[in-house]
Design a protein around this motif. Structure first.
Motif, PDB file in Angstrom:
ATOM      1  N   MET A   1       0.890  -0.945  -0.035  1.00 34.60           N
ATOM      2  CA  MET A   1      -0.152   0.110  -0.016  1.00 34.60           C
ATOM      3  C   MET A   1       0.823   1.165  -0.164  1.00 34.60           C
ATOM      4  SD  MET A   1      -3.070  -0.014   2.454  1.00 34.60           S
ATOM      5  CE  MET A   1      -4.686  -0.339   1.712  1.00 34.60           C
ATOM      6  N   LYS A   2       0.366   2.284  -0.800  1.00 34.76           N
ATOM      7  CA  LYS A   2       0.891   3.429  -0.796  1.00 34.76           C
ATOM      8  C   LYS A   2       0.049   4.509  -0.508  1.00 34.76           C
ATOM      9  CE  LYS A   2       4.425   2.617  -4.637  1.00 34.76           C
ATOM     10  NZ  LYS A   2       4.894   2.840  -5.762  1.00 34.76           N
ATOM     11  N   PRO A   3       0.805   5.677   0.096  1.00 36.26           N
ATOM     12  CA  PRO A   3      -0.106   6.615   0.371  1.00 36.26           C
ATOM     13  C   PRO A   3      -0.624   7.576  -0.714  1.00 36.26           C
ATOM     14  CG  PRO A   3       2.100   7.465   0.761  1.00 36.26           C
ATOM     15  CD  PRO A   3       1.964   5.890   0.254  1.00 36.26           C
ATOM     16  N   ILE A   4      -1.953   8.199  -0.762  1.00 38.39           N
ATOM     17  CA  ILE A   4      -2.472   8.930  -1.733  1.00 38.39           C
ATOM     18  C   ILE A   4      -2.339  10.300  -1.273  1.00 38.39           C
ATOM     19  CG2 ILE A   4      -3.749   7.185  -2.562  1.00 38.39           C
ATOM     20  CD1 ILE A   4      -6.124   8.633  -1.165  1.00 38.39           C
ATOM     21  N   ALA A   5      -2.269  11.269  -2.335  1.00 37.66           N
ATOM     22  CA  ALA A   5      -2.233  12.813  -2.046  1.00 37.66           C
ATOM     23  C   ALA A   5      -3.666  13.198  -2.666  1.00 37.66           C
ATOM     24  CB  ALA A   5      -1.115  13.518  -2.737  1.00 37.66           C
ATOM     25  N   ILE A   6      -4.180  13.990  -1.483  1.00 35.10           N
ATOM     26  CA  ILE A   6      -5.447  14.977  -2.030  1.00 35.10           C
ATOM     27  C   ILE A   6      -4.737  16.338  -2.117  1.00 35.10           C
ATOM     28  CG2 ILE A   6      -7.553  15.566  -1.569  1.00 35.10           C
ATOM     29  CD1 ILE A   6      -7.666  12.865  -0.054  1.00 35.10           C
ATOM     30  N   LEU A   7      -5.184  17.139  -3.236  1.00 39.60           N
ATOM     31  CA  LEU A   7      -4.697  18.314  -3.632  1.00 39.60           C
ATOM     32  C   LEU A   7      -5.967  19.176  -3.236  1.00 39.60           C
ATOM     33  CD1 LEU A   7      -2.805  20.655  -4.653  1.00 39.60           C
ATOM     34  CD2 LEU A   7      -3.323  20.069  -6.778  1.00 39.60           C
ATOM     35  N   ASN A   8      -6.047  20.031  -2.213  1.00 38.69           N
ATOM     36  CA  ASN A   8      -7.135  21.030  -1.762  1.00 38.69           C
ATOM     37  C   ASN A   8      -6.925  22.438  -2.172  1.00 38.69           C
ATOM     38  OD1 ASN A   8      -9.024  19.033  -1.040  1.00 38.69           O
ATOM     39  ND2 ASN A   8      -8.107  18.936   0.876  1.00 38.69           N
ATOM     40  N   ASP A   9      -7.834  22.927  -2.802  1.00 41.85           N
ATOM     41  CA  ASP A   9      -7.624  24.576  -2.885  1.00 41.85           C
ATOM     42  C   ASP A   9      -6.351  24.967  -3.442  1.00 41.85           C
ATOM     43  OD1 ASP A   9     -10.125  24.670  -1.655  1.00 41.85           O
ATOM     44  OD2 ASP A   9      -9.188  24.528   0.313  1.00 41.85           O
ATOM     45  N   LEU A  10      -6.112  24.536  -4.493  1.00 40.33           N
ATOM     46  CA  LEU A  10      -5.010  25.405  -5.563  1.00 40.33           C
ATOM     47  C   LEU A  10      -5.422  26.588  -5.925  1.00 40.33           C
ATOM     48  CD1 LEU A  10      -2.163  25.221  -6.561  1.00 40.33           C
ATOM     49  CD2 LEU A  10      -3.071  24.326  -8.715  1.00 40.33           C
ATOM     50  N   PHE A  11      -4.965  27.625  -5.461  1.00 41.78           N
ATOM     51  CA  PHE A  11      -5.742  28.806  -5.827  1.00 41.78           C
ATOM     52  C   PHE A  11      -4.612  30.137  -5.915  1.00 41.78           C
ATOM     53  CE2 PHE A  11      -7.349  33.028  -4.583  1.00 41.78           C
ATOM     54  CZ  PHE A  11      -8.608  33.163  -5.314  1.00 41.78           C
ATOM     55  N   VAL A  12      -5.012  30.745  -6.965  1.00 45.93           N
ATOM     56  CA  VAL A  12      -4.016  31.955  -7.658  1.00 45.93           C
ATOM     57  C   VAL A  12      -4.827  32.919  -7.605  1.00 45.93           C
ATOM     58  CG1 VAL A  12      -2.482  32.798  -9.124  1.00 45.93           C
ATOM     59  CG2 VAL A  12      -2.497  30.282  -8.745  1.00 45.93           C
ATOM     60  N   ALA A  13      -4.622  34.012  -6.845  1.00 48.42           N
ATOM     61  CA  ALA A  13      -5.449  35.450  -6.660  1.00 48.42           C
ATOM     62  C   ALA A  13      -5.402  36.100  -8.115  1.00 48.42           C
ATOM     63  CB  ALA A  13      -4.638  36.356  -5.684  1.00 48.42           C
ATOM     64  N   SER A  14      -6.816  36.370  -8.251  1.00 47.86           N
ATOM     65  CA  SER A  14      -7.252  36.814  -9.773  1.00 47.86           C
ATOM     66  C   SER A  14      -6.048  37.787 -10.168  1.00 47.86           C
ATOM     67  CB  SER A  14      -8.761  37.591  -9.371  1.00 47.86           C
ATOM     68  OG  SER A  14      -8.574  38.786  -8.660  1.00 47.86           O
ATOM     69  N   HIS A  15      -5.617  38.671  -9.590  1.00 49.49           N
ATOM     70  CA  HIS A  15      -4.798  39.558  -9.996  1.00 49.49           C
ATOM     71  C   HIS A  15      -3.416  38.897 -10.559  1.00 49.49           C
ATOM     72  CE1 HIS A  15      -3.026  39.341  -5.972  1.00 49.49           C
ATOM     73  NE2 HIS A  15      -1.808  39.870  -6.477  1.00 49.49           N
ATOM     74  N   ALA A  16      -3.050  37.789 -10.199  1.00 53.28           N
ATOM     75  CA  ALA A  16      -1.960  37.133 -10.384  1.00 53.28           C
ATOM     76  C   ALA A  16      -2.243  35.978 -11.437  1.00 53.28           C
ATOM     77  CB  ALA A  16      -1.256  36.388  -9.232  1.00 53.28           C
ATOM     78  N   ARG A  17      -3.368  35.676 -11.970  1.00 53.21           N
ATOM     79  CA  ARG A  17      -3.690  34.729 -12.804  1.00 53.21           C
ATOM     80  C   ARG A  17      -2.999  35.103 -14.156  1.00 53.21           C
ATOM     81  NH1 ARG A  17      -9.733  34.128 -10.553  1.00 53.21           N
ATOM     82  NH2 ARG A  17      -8.782  33.050  -8.647  1.00 53.21           N
ATOM     83  N   GLY A  18      -2.778  33.897 -15.158  1.00 52.97           N
ATOM     84  CA  GLY A  18      -2.215  34.123 -16.494  1.00 52.97           C
ATOM     85  C   GLY A  18      -0.695  34.164 -16.327  1.00 52.97           C
TER      86      GLY A  18
END
Length: 76
Positions: A1-18
């Motif tokens: 058995m190996k662990p699993i990763a759960i990615l929660n809330d990857l967020f980039v502020a609107s002014h920094a997007r793109g």
């Protein structure tokens, strides 16, 4: 058995997007998961969040919604 990763809330502020921050954050998380022997990394995003979906698909993410149903119980 190996662990699993759960990615929660990857967020980039609107002014920094793109500016590539989302890709860098995602790449860092994926690198961490690979280097530490996790079996998988999973995450969710809203059905109407096309910006996030485009990033995740660009990074190689696969929509597994057809394979699984997600359940939760909200406790107050």
């Amino acid at each position: 058995m190996k662990p699993i990763a759960i990615l929660n809330d990857l967020f980039v502020a609107s002014h920094a997007r793109g500016q590539g921050y989302g890709e860098r954050l995602f790449t860092y998380a994926l690198h961490y998961v690979k280097e530490n022997g996790y079996a998988t990394m999973s995450w969710k995003t809203a059905q109407d969040n096309e910006t996030a979906q485009a990033l995740y698909e660009k990074m190689g993410g696969v929509d597994t919604n057809a394979q699984w149903k997600n359940y939760e119980i909200t406790l107050n």
